[in-house]
Design a protein around this motif. Structure first.
Motif, PDB file in Angstrom:
ATOM      1  N   ASP A 113      11.746  11.835  -0.088  1.00 55.20           N
ATOM      2  CA  ASP A 113      12.350  11.708   1.245  1.00 55.20           C
ATOM      3  C   ASP A 113      11.348  11.088   2.213  1.00 55.20           C
ATOM      4  OD1 ASP A 113      14.621  12.889   0.226  1.00 55.20           O
ATOM      5  OD2 ASP A 113      14.291  14.830   1.202  1.00 55.20           O
ATOM      6  N   ALA A 114      10.094  11.553   2.123  1.00 47.93           N
ATOM      7  CA  ALA A 114       9.038  11.009   2.979  1.00 47.93           C
ATOM      8  C   ALA A 114       8.814   9.530   2.684  1.00 47.93           C
ATOM      9  CB  ALA A 114       7.743  11.802   2.789  1.00 47.93           C
ATOM     10  N   LEU A 115       8.858   9.160   1.414  1.00 50.95           N
ATOM     11  CA  LEU A 115       8.670   7.763   1.018  1.00 50.95           C
ATOM     12  C   LEU A 115       9.743   6.864   1.624  1.00 50.95           C
ATOM     13  CD1 LEU A 115       7.253   5.579  -0.657  1.00 50.95           C
ATOM     14  CD2 LEU A 115       8.713   6.265  -2.579  1.00 50.95           C
ATOM     15  N   THR A 116      10.976   7.304   1.559  1.00 54.70           N
ATOM     16  CA  THR A 116      12.069   6.510   2.127  1.00 54.70           C
ATOM     17  C   THR A 116      11.825   6.247   3.609  1.00 54.70           C
ATOM     18  OG1 THR A 116      13.642   7.379   0.520  1.00 54.70           O
ATOM     19  CG2 THR A 116      14.562   6.465   2.556  1.00 54.70           C
ATOM     20  N   TRP A 117      11.431   7.301   4.334  1.00 58.99           N
ATOM     21  CA  TRP A 117      11.222   7.142   5.780  1.00 58.99           C
ATOM     22  C   TRP A 117       9.947   6.342   6.068  1.00 58.99           C
ATOM     23  CZ3 TRP A 117      14.505   6.790   9.317  1.00 58.99           C
ATOM     24  CH2 TRP A 117      14.135   6.806  10.666  1.00 58.99           C
ATOM     25  N   ALA A 118       8.888   6.568   5.304  1.00 61.78           N
ATOM     26  CA  ALA A 118       7.635   5.827   5.515  1.00 61.78           C
ATOM     27  C   ALA A 118       7.846   4.327   5.284  1.00 61.78           C
ATOM     28  CB  ALA A 118       6.540   6.364   4.599  1.00 61.78           C
ATOM     29  N   HIS A 177      10.705   9.642  14.637  1.00 60.78           N
ATOM     30  CA  HIS A 177      11.179  10.681  13.732  1.00 60.78           C
ATOM     31  C   HIS A 177      12.537  10.326  13.148  1.00 60.78           C
ATOM     32  CE1 HIS A 177       8.095  13.738  14.038  1.00 60.78           C
ATOM     33  NE2 HIS A 177       7.986  13.432  15.313  1.00 60.78           N
ATOM     34  N   ASP A 178      12.757  10.796  11.934  1.00 54.02           N
ATOM     35  CA  ASP A 178      14.025  10.607  11.237  1.00 54.02           C
ATOM     36  C   ASP A 178      15.013  11.647  11.750  1.00 54.02           C
ATOM     37  OD1 ASP A 178      16.140  10.360   9.491  1.00 54.02           O
ATOM     38  OD2 ASP A 178      14.932  10.605   7.668  1.00 54.02           O
ATOM     39  N   GLN A 179      15.964  11.222  12.527  1.00 51.48           N
ATOM     40  CA  GLN A 179      16.947  12.133  13.122  1.00 51.48           C
ATOM     41  C   GLN A 179      17.812  12.817  12.054  1.00 51.48           C
ATOM     42  OE1 GLN A 179      16.818  12.794  16.553  1.00 51.48           O
ATOM     43  NE2 GLN A 179      14.968  11.597  16.213  1.00 51.48           N
ATOM     44  N   GLN A 180      17.939  12.199  10.891  1.00 53.36           N
ATOM     45  CA  GLN A 180      18.734  12.783   9.808  1.00 53.36           C
ATOM     46  C   GLN A 180      18.038  13.985   9.169  1.00 53.36           C
ATOM     47  OE1 GLN A 180      21.848  11.667   9.224  1.00 53.36           O
ATOM     48  NE2 GLN A 180      21.490  10.256  10.910  1.00 53.36           N
ATOM     49  N   ALA A 181      16.718  14.109   9.362  1.00 51.73           N
ATOM     50  CA  ALA A 181      15.961  15.209   8.750  1.00 51.73           C
ATOM     51  C   ALA A 181      15.962  16.474   9.601  1.00 51.73           C
ATOM     52  CB  ALA A 181      14.519  14.764   8.496  1.00 51.73           C
ATOM     53  N   ASN A 187       0.817  -1.209   0.000  1.00 55.77           N
ATOM     54  CA  ASN A 187       0.000   0.000   0.000  1.00 55.77           C
ATOM     55  C   ASN A 187       0.857   1.267   0.000  1.00 55.77           C
ATOM     56  OD1 ASN A 187      -2.175  -1.752   0.262  1.00 55.77           O
ATOM     57  ND2 ASN A 187      -2.225  -1.555   2.478  1.00 55.77           N
ATOM     58  N   VAL A 188       1.674   1.458  -1.016  1.00 53.86           N
ATOM     59  CA  VAL A 188       2.555   2.619  -1.106  1.00 53.86           C
ATOM     60  C   VAL A 188       1.897   3.688  -1.976  1.00 53.86           C
ATOM     61  CG1 VAL A 188       4.807   3.432  -1.899  1.00 53.86           C
ATOM     62  CG2 VAL A 188       4.601   1.172  -0.834  1.00 53.86           C
ATOM     63  N   VAL A 189       1.745   4.903  -1.421  1.00 50.03           N
ATOM     64  CA  VAL A 189       1.166   6.020  -2.159  1.00 50.03           C
ATOM     65  C   VAL A 189       2.011   7.259  -1.903  1.00 50.03           C
ATOM     66  CG1 VAL A 189      -0.878   7.441  -2.531  1.00 50.03           C
ATOM     67  CG2 VAL A 189      -1.162   5.072  -1.806  1.00 50.03           C
ATOM     68  N   GLY A 202       5.780  17.479   0.927  1.00 47.81           N
ATOM     69  CA  GLY A 202       5.772  16.240   0.160  1.00 47.81           C
ATOM     70  C   GLY A 202       5.514  15.105   1.131  1.00 47.81           C
ATOM     71  N   CYS A 203       4.619  14.205   0.778  1.00 47.51           N
ATOM     72  CA  CYS A 203       4.201  13.156   1.713  1.00 47.51           C
ATOM     73  C   CYS A 203       4.197  11.798   1.037  1.00 47.51           C
ATOM     74  CB  CYS A 203       2.794  13.438   2.232  1.00 47.51           C
ATOM     75  SG  CYS A 203       2.571  15.058   2.991  1.00 47.51           S
ATOM     76  N   ALA A 204       4.210  10.770   1.879  1.00 51.36           N
ATOM     77  CA  ALA A 204       4.090   9.395   1.405  1.00 51.36           C
ATOM     78  C   ALA A 204       3.317   8.602   2.443  1.00 51.36           C
ATOM     79  CB  ALA A 204       5.459   8.773   1.185  1.00 51.36           C
ATOM     80  N   LEU A 205       2.524   7.664   1.961  1.00 47.75           N
ATOM     81  CA  LEU A 205       1.740   6.772   2.802  1.00 47.75           C
ATOM     82  C   LEU A 205       2.156   5.347   2.466  1.00 47.75           C
ATOM     83  CD1 LEU A 205      -0.686   6.395   4.773  1.00 47.75           C
ATOM     84  CD2 LEU A 205      -2.139   6.290   2.743  1.00 47.75           C
ATOM     85  N   VAL A 206       2.634   4.633   3.483  1.00 50.36           N
ATOM     86  CA  VAL A 206       3.059   3.245   3.292  1.00 50.36           C
ATOM     87  C   VAL A 206       2.415   2.404   4.375  1.00 50.36           C
ATOM     88  CG1 VAL A 206       5.010   1.645   3.210  1.00 50.36           C
ATOM     89  CG2 VAL A 206       5.262   3.955   2.268  1.00 50.36           C
ATOM     90  N   GLY A 207       1.832   1.296   3.967  1.00 56.01           N
ATOM     91  CA  GLY A 207       1.195   0.403   4.921  1.00 56.01           C
ATOM     92  C   GLY A 207       1.879  -0.945   4.972  1.00 56.01           C
ATOM     93  N   ASN A 208       1.633  -1.641   6.065  1.00 57.01           N
ATOM     94  CA  ASN A 208       2.064  -3.032   6.192  1.00 57.01           C
ATOM     95  C   ASN A 208       0.833  -3.836   6.583  1.00 57.01           C
ATOM     96  OD1 ASN A 208       1.753  -2.854   9.061  1.00 57.01           O
ATOM     97  ND2 ASN A 208       3.850  -2.119   9.277  1.00 57.01           N
TER      98      ASN A 208
END
Length: 170
Positions: free
Chosen positions: A62-67, A78-82, A25-27, A142-148
């Motif tokens: 960037d959001a996708l990578t973290w999501a 939270h992504d400490q690198q951001a 479920n990647v968007v 910029g956003c990303a939605l990823v599900g498991n």
């Protein structure tokens, strides 16, 4: 030999299902997703007569990578690198149970805790998601939605980052 194969297969199956969650479920680049994200964010900005946010494909990547990372480890963090480079809002909840409006609305609902002043002393309770949305210097999102199998993770990244200590949000 057949028994050993069965044990090895069973172990692999159990390990796969008890290990890290599988992402699905990647968007992040769907036009209806983008429109919805921007509408939800800009509703809060319009109330304050702030310029609308624009969509950033690079922030979405960037959001996708973290999501994807969050969905894999099935944990919100939270992504400490951001920090200092991009602002970040996180949301997570049961897979396919919440709309974009629900997700961004959870951040926007922090408005009830907000009292205009210098960040972070501008409210009681959690306010940082709301203030990031309405931060005066923020221009793009910029956003990303990823599900498991269990949870969906929405990550939004912002430029310029907000929530600058010692400054007023707007």
């Amino acid at each position: 030999m057949r028994f050993n194969y069965f044990l090895a297969s069973s172990f692999l199956l159990i390990f796969t299902h008890t290990g890290h969650a599988q992402t699905n479920n990647v968007v992040y680049n769907d036009s209806s997703f983008i429109i919805s994200i921007l509408q939800q964010h800009n509703t809060y900005r319009k109330e304050l007569q702030l310029p609308e946010l624009t969509w950033s494909s690079s922030l979405a990547m960037d959001a996708l990578t973290w999501a994807k990372h969050l969905a894999k480890v099935d944990e919100g963090q939270h992504d400490q690198q951001a920090i200092g480079k991009e602002g970040e809002n996180l949301w997570w909840g049961t897979t396919q149970r919440f709309s974009i409006s629900d997700m961004v609305g959870a951040w926007g609902n922090e408005k009830k805790n907000f009292r205009y002043g210098v960040f972070p002393n501008c409210g009681k309770g959690v306010i940082g998601h709301y203030t990031q949305i309405v931060w005066k210097n923020t221009q793009s999102v910029g956003c990303a939605l990823v599900g498991n199998d269990k949870n969906d993770y929405l990550v939004c990244r912002y430029s310029s980052p907000g929530n600058v200590i010692g400054e007023k949000p707007y």
